[in-house]
Design an enzyme around this catalytic site. Structure first.
Site, PDB file in Angstrom:
ATOM      1  N   ASN A   9       0.881  -1.166   0.000  1.00 34.52           N
ATOM      2  CA  ASN A   9       0.000   0.000   0.000  1.00 34.52           C
ATOM      3  C   ASN A   9       0.921   1.220   0.000  1.00 34.52           C
ATOM      4  O   ASN A   9       1.477   1.574   1.037  1.00 34.52           O
ATOM      5  CB  ASN A   9      -0.901  -0.019   1.245  1.00 34.52           C
ATOM      6  CG  ASN A   9      -1.722   1.258   1.360  1.00 34.52           C
ATOM      7  OD1 ASN A   9      -1.740   2.085   0.451  1.00 34.52           O
ATOM      8  ND2 ASN A   9      -2.404   1.422   2.487  1.00 34.52           N
ATOM      9  N   LYS A  11       0.267   4.242  -0.281  1.00 37.54           N
ATOM     10  CA  LYS A  11      -0.328   5.467   0.289  1.00 37.54           C
ATOM     11  C   LYS A  11      -0.013   6.658  -0.627  1.00 37.54           C
ATOM     12  O   LYS A  11       0.108   6.467  -1.836  1.00 37.54           O
ATOM     13  CB  LYS A  11       0.140   5.668   1.728  1.00 37.54           C
ATOM     14  CG  LYS A  11      -0.095   4.411   2.576  1.00 37.54           C
ATOM     15  CD  LYS A  11       0.013   4.619   4.042  1.00 37.54           C
ATOM     16  CE  LYS A  11      -0.244   3.291   4.752  1.00 37.54           C
ATOM     17  NZ  LYS A  11      -0.192   3.373   6.204  1.00 37.54           N
ATOM     18  N   HIS A  96      -9.505   1.275   4.792  1.00 37.15           N
ATOM     19  CA  HIS A  96      -8.240   1.486   5.517  1.00 37.15           C
ATOM     20  C   HIS A  96      -8.499   2.445   6.674  1.00 37.15           C
ATOM     21  O   HIS A  96      -9.295   3.381   6.550  1.00 37.15           O
ATOM     22  CB  HIS A  96      -7.178   2.055   4.564  1.00 37.15           C
ATOM     23  CG  HIS A  96      -5.817   2.014   5.183  1.00 37.15           C
ATOM     24  ND1 HIS A  96      -5.397   2.961   6.083  1.00 37.15           N
ATOM     25  CD2 HIS A  96      -4.789   1.137   5.060  1.00 37.15           C
ATOM     26  CE1 HIS A  96      -4.167   2.652   6.488  1.00 37.15           C
ATOM     27  NE2 HIS A  96      -3.781   1.543   5.878  1.00 37.15           N
ATOM     28  N   GLU A  98      -6.933   4.851   7.752  1.00 43.14           N
ATOM     29  CA  GLU A  98      -6.707   6.269   7.416  1.00 43.14           C
ATOM     30  C   GLU A  98      -7.942   6.852   6.723  1.00 43.14           C
ATOM     31  O   GLU A  98      -8.258   8.028   6.898  1.00 43.14           O
ATOM     32  CB  GLU A  98      -5.436   6.398   6.559  1.00 43.14           C
ATOM     33  CG  GLU A  98      -4.184   6.185   7.409  1.00 43.14           C
ATOM     34  CD  GLU A  98      -2.995   5.603   6.672  1.00 43.14           C
ATOM     35  OE1 GLU A  98      -2.965   5.629   5.428  1.00 43.14           O
ATOM     36  OE2 GLU A  98      -2.069   5.108   7.365  1.00 43.14           O
ATOM     37  N   GLU A 168      -5.453  -4.752  10.469  1.00 45.09           N
ATOM     38  CA  GLU A 168      -4.443  -3.714  10.673  1.00 45.09           C
ATOM     39  C   GLU A 168      -4.729  -2.963  11.969  1.00 45.09           C
ATOM     40  O   GLU A 168      -5.551  -2.030  11.979  1.00 45.09           O
ATOM     41  CB  GLU A 168      -4.475  -2.719   9.501  1.00 45.09           C
ATOM     42  CG  GLU A 168      -4.154  -3.321   8.157  1.00 45.09           C
ATOM     43  CD  GLU A 168      -3.499  -2.290   7.236  1.00 45.09           C
ATOM     44  OE1 GLU A 168      -2.477  -2.634   6.638  1.00 45.09           O
ATOM     45  OE2 GLU A 168      -4.002  -1.156   7.125  1.00 45.09           O
ATOM     46  N   GLY A 174       2.577   2.440  10.789  1.00 49.87           N
ATOM     47  CA  GLY A 174       3.541   3.524  10.647  1.00 49.87           C
ATOM     48  C   GLY A 174       4.237   3.895  11.938  1.00 49.87           C
ATOM     49  O   GLY A 174       4.890   4.932  12.032  1.00 49.87           O
ATOM     50  N   SER A 213       3.449  -2.096  10.309  1.00 56.34           N
ATOM     51  CA  SER A 213       4.901  -2.173  10.538  1.00 56.34           C
ATOM     52  C   SER A 213       5.490  -3.545  10.206  1.00 56.34           C
ATOM     53  O   SER A 213       6.377  -4.032  10.914  1.00 56.34           O
ATOM     54  CB  SER A 213       5.245  -1.761  11.974  1.00 56.34           C
ATOM     55  OG  SER A 213       4.852  -0.419  12.209  1.00 56.34           O
TER      56      SER A 213
HETATM   57  P1  13P Z   1       3.105   0.439   7.657  1.00 55.33           P
HETATM   58  O1  13P Z   1       3.592  -0.853   7.079  1.00 55.33           O
HETATM   59  O2  13P Z   1       3.853   1.643   7.164  1.00 55.33           O
HETATM   60  O3  13P Z   1       2.982   0.386   9.153  1.00 55.33           O
HETATM   61  O4  13P Z   1       1.603   0.655   7.105  1.00 55.33           O
HETATM   62  C1  13P Z   1       0.693  -0.386   7.208  1.00 55.33           C
HETATM   63  C2  13P Z   1      -0.511  -0.037   6.426  1.00 55.33           C
HETATM   64  O5  13P Z   1      -1.269   0.858   6.787  1.00 55.33           O
HETATM   65  C3  13P Z   1      -0.781  -0.803   5.199  1.00 55.33           C
HETATM   66  O6  13P Z   1      -2.046  -0.538   4.708  1.00 55.33           O
END
Ligand code: 13P
Length: 252
Positions: A9, A11, A96, A98, A168, A174, A213
């Site tokens: 992903n 982002k 997601h 976010e 997740e 992150g 992560s």
């Molecule tokens: P990270 O791997 O940067 O923690 O992000 C995970 C994520 O949100 C994947 O959709």
């Protein structure tokens, strides 16, 4: 046999030059998937054309990070499932954290997006997960139940035959703070058992990813857990060597 998947992903990262270079590096560096494994990258909308041009016919699939729940119409700034289809997307991430937190997407909207993706023949990657506050107050299972229920109510449990779930935990995204393999396994099993109560065959075949992560140095131990079928990778999917190493870890 259950499919395994490692999906990046990206982002909102990169630019035309860097993202093209990343796609090329993955195309060259990723081995052909074996043992029911698949690899994919979910790129920002403007790079879908380049993902399609670079990855078509290769060992790597691609998809989007979001889509509209509506088919078409006066929805300025939105992108429909049909448009994603035009660019050969296999996957669309929906729900997601976010999107849920920063853009106010309710579980009902997420469920509608899930349906829109499936209607266009794509595989939704449905994200679920709790915040730290929810984990600390012992409501993790309730939160995940509510997130899944919205989808199952709207689309039916059978729809999970053509879907992927990504667990997740928000506190692990992150932050560099990965859930332990056992913590992740416990929730994956909880998800699978809940679905199994409605349809055991669908639950057994369902691909459930862990995200939060995941790095080259912890992927192997996470993927070794019996109910973790791959990963949804954020930061580490932007570095070709790291993403390749994570993809290799799913082959074992
Ligand atoms: P990270 O791997 O940067 O923690 O992000 C995970 C994520 O949100 C994947 O959709």
């Amino acid at each position: 046999m259950r499919n395994k998947l490692v999906a990046g992903n990206w982002k909102m990262h990169g630019n035309l030059q860097d993202n093209s270079a990343l796609l090329e590096a993955l195309k060259i560096g990723l081995p052909k998937p074996e043992n029911n494994a698949r690899y994919a990258v979910c790129v920002p909308f403007p790079y879908l054309a380049s993902a399609q041009a670079t990855l078509n016919g290769t060992q790597i699939e691609w998809g989007a990070q979001n889509l509209s729940q509506h088919e078409k119409g006066a929805y300025t700034g939105e992108v429909s499932a049909q448009m994603l289809n035009d660019f050969g997307c296999t996957y669309a991430i929906v729900g997601h954290s976010e999107r849920r937190m920063l853009y106010g997407e309710s579980s009902q909207i997420v469920a509608e997006k899930y349906v829109a993706a499936q209607r266009a023949g794509m595989i939704p990657i449905l994200c679920v997960g709790e915040t730290l506050e929810q984990r600390d107050s012992d409501t993790t299972e309730q939160v995940i139940d509510e997130q899944l229920k919205a989808v199952i109510t709207l689309a039916g449990v059978d729809s999970l035959e053509n879907a992927v779930i990504a667990y997740e935990p928000v506190w692990a995204i992150g932050t560099g703070k990965t859930a332990t393999p056992q913590q992740a396994q416990d929730i994956h099993l909880f998800i699978r058992k809940g679905i199994s109560a409605q349809n055991s065959e669908i639950a057994e075949n369902l691909t459930i990813l862990y995200g939060g992560s995941v790095k080259a140095n912890n992927a192997m131990e996470l993927f070794a857990m019996p109910d973790i079928d791959g990963g949804l990778i954020g930061g580490a999917s932007l570095i070709a060597d790291d993403f390749i190493a994570i993809c290799k870890a799913i082959q074992n």
